[in-house]
Design a protein around this motif. Structure first.
Motif, PDB file in Angstrom:
ATOM      1  N   UNK A  88     -27.485  31.636 -73.199  1.00 61.12           N
ATOM      2  CA  UNK A  88     -28.461  31.775 -72.130  1.00 61.12           C
ATOM      3  C   UNK A  88     -28.201  30.686 -71.095  1.00 61.12           C
ATOM      4  N   UNK A  89     -28.190  31.052 -69.846  1.00 61.26           N
ATOM      5  CA  UNK A  89     -27.991  30.074 -68.774  1.00 61.26           C
ATOM      6  C   UNK A  89     -29.283  29.899 -67.979  1.00 61.26           C
ATOM      7  N   UNK A  90     -29.371  28.751 -67.344  1.00 62.76           N
ATOM      8  CA  UNK A  90     -30.578  28.412 -66.603  1.00 62.76           C
ATOM      9  C   UNK A  90     -30.427  28.818 -65.140  1.00 62.76           C
ATOM     10  N   UNK A  91     -31.360  29.596 -64.648  1.00 61.90           N
ATOM     11  CA  UNK A  91     -31.428  29.847 -63.212  1.00 61.90           C
ATOM     12  C   UNK A  91     -32.295  28.746 -62.602  1.00 61.90           C
ATOM     13  N   UNK A  92     -33.470  29.063 -62.169  1.00 63.10           N
ATOM     14  CA  UNK A  92     -34.361  28.041 -61.623  1.00 63.10           C
ATOM     15  C   UNK A  92     -35.118  27.369 -62.759  1.00 63.10           C
ATOM     16  N   UNK A  93     -35.506  26.130 -62.535  1.00 62.65           N
ATOM     17  CA  UNK A  93     -36.308  25.433 -63.533  1.00 62.65           C
ATOM     18  C   UNK A  93     -37.289  24.501 -62.842  1.00 62.65           C
ATOM     19  N   UNK A  94     -38.441  24.351 -63.456  1.00 56.47           N
ATOM     20  CA  UNK A  94     -39.440  23.411 -62.958  1.00 56.47           C
ATOM     21  C   UNK A  94     -39.995  22.579 -64.095  1.00 56.47           C
ATOM     22  N   UNK A  95     -40.353  21.354 -63.758  1.00 56.76           N
ATOM     23  CA  UNK A  95     -41.090  20.496 -64.684  1.00 56.76           C
ATOM     24  C   UNK A  95     -42.553  20.470 -64.233  1.00 56.76           C
ATOM     25  N   UNK A 138     -31.219  33.343 -68.147  1.00 55.96           N
ATOM     26  CA  UNK A 138     -30.486  34.570 -67.903  1.00 55.96           C
ATOM     27  C   UNK A 138     -29.433  34.815 -68.981  1.00 55.96           C
ATOM     28  N   UNK A 139     -29.274  36.099 -69.325  1.00 49.66           N
ATOM     29  CA  UNK A 139     -28.232  36.505 -70.281  1.00 49.66           C
ATOM     30  C   UNK A 139     -27.936  37.970 -70.048  1.00 49.66           C
ATOM     31  N   UNK A 140     -26.681  38.273 -69.831  1.00 47.33           N
ATOM     32  CA  UNK A 140     -26.276  39.661 -69.690  1.00 47.33           C
ATOM     33  C   UNK A 140     -26.950  40.384 -68.543  1.00 47.33           C
ATOM     34  N   UNK A 141     -27.165  39.698 -67.421  1.00 48.53           N
ATOM     35  CA  UNK A 141     -27.752  40.343 -66.256  1.00 48.53           C
ATOM     36  C   UNK A 141     -29.259  40.471 -66.304  1.00 48.53           C
ATOM     37  N   UNK A 142     -29.866  39.974 -67.335  1.00 49.16           N
ATOM     38  CA  UNK A 142     -31.315  40.037 -67.511  1.00 49.16           C
ATOM     39  C   UNK A 142     -31.852  38.613 -67.566  1.00 49.16           C
ATOM     40  N   UNK A 143     -33.012  38.377 -66.950  1.00 50.24           N
ATOM     41  CA  UNK A 143     -33.606  37.054 -67.001  1.00 50.24           C
ATOM     42  C   UNK A 143     -35.113  37.147 -67.079  1.00 50.24           C
ATOM     43  N   UNK A 144     -35.707  36.107 -67.618  1.00 53.04           N
ATOM     44  CA  UNK A 144     -37.164  36.010 -67.681  1.00 53.04           C
ATOM     45  C   UNK A 144     -37.536  34.547 -67.836  1.00 53.04           C
ATOM     46  N   UNK A 145     -38.770  34.204 -67.500  1.00 49.16           N
ATOM     47  CA  UNK A 145     -39.192  32.806 -67.609  1.00 49.16           C
ATOM     48  C   UNK A 145     -39.617  32.430 -69.024  1.00 49.16           C
ATOM     49  N   UNK A 146     -39.372  31.178 -69.368  1.00 58.06           N
ATOM     50  CA  UNK A 146     -39.775  30.613 -70.646  1.00 58.06           C
ATOM     51  C   UNK A 146     -40.431  29.257 -70.403  1.00 58.06           C
TER      52      UNK A 146
END
Length: 119
Positions: A29-36, A100-108
């Motif tokens: 899994x790669x990181x797109x945007x991230x916030x603290x 993101x993974x395999x063209x799909x992404x969601x927030x965690x």
């Protein structure tokens, strides 16, 4: 299943420094945007700092000049360097990332890490 794993919280005196880290528990899994974000007792969770996939940064006014968000793409990790810490920085800090993974992404959300600034 993937999780966001945070580390680096702790107890520090006013004026001290801490560095928080946040990374996915799986390397595929790669990181797109991230916030603290942070949440102090009795207060709402609020954004502290954010970084987009393209590297654009934004900070809350209260931490500008003291906190720095950065990412290490090779380690697939995002950091929050916190300097000149103040009593009012005490809170539970959470990372929130679009993974993101395999063209799909969601927030965690990460599990949260306690930062306590106290003399």
């Amino acid at each position: 299943q993937v999780q966001l794993v945070e580390s680096g919280g702790g107890l520090v005196q006013p004026g001290g420094s801490l560095r928080l880290s946040c990374a996915p528990s799986r390397s595929d899994f790669s990181i797109n945007a991230m916030g603290w974000y942070r949440q102090a007792p009795g207060k709402q969770r609020s954004l502290v700092a954010g970084i987009t996939r393209g590297g654009s940064l934004n900070y809350a006014d209260s931490v500008k000049g003291r906190f720095t968000i950065s990412r290490d793409s090779a380690k697939n990790t995002v950091y929050l360097q916190m300097n000149s810490l103040k009593l009012e920085d005490t809170a539970v800090y959470y990372c929130n990332a679009d993974l993101a993974r395999g063209g799909y992404s969601r927030p965690y959300w990460g599990q949260g890490t306690q930062v306590t600034v106290s003399s």
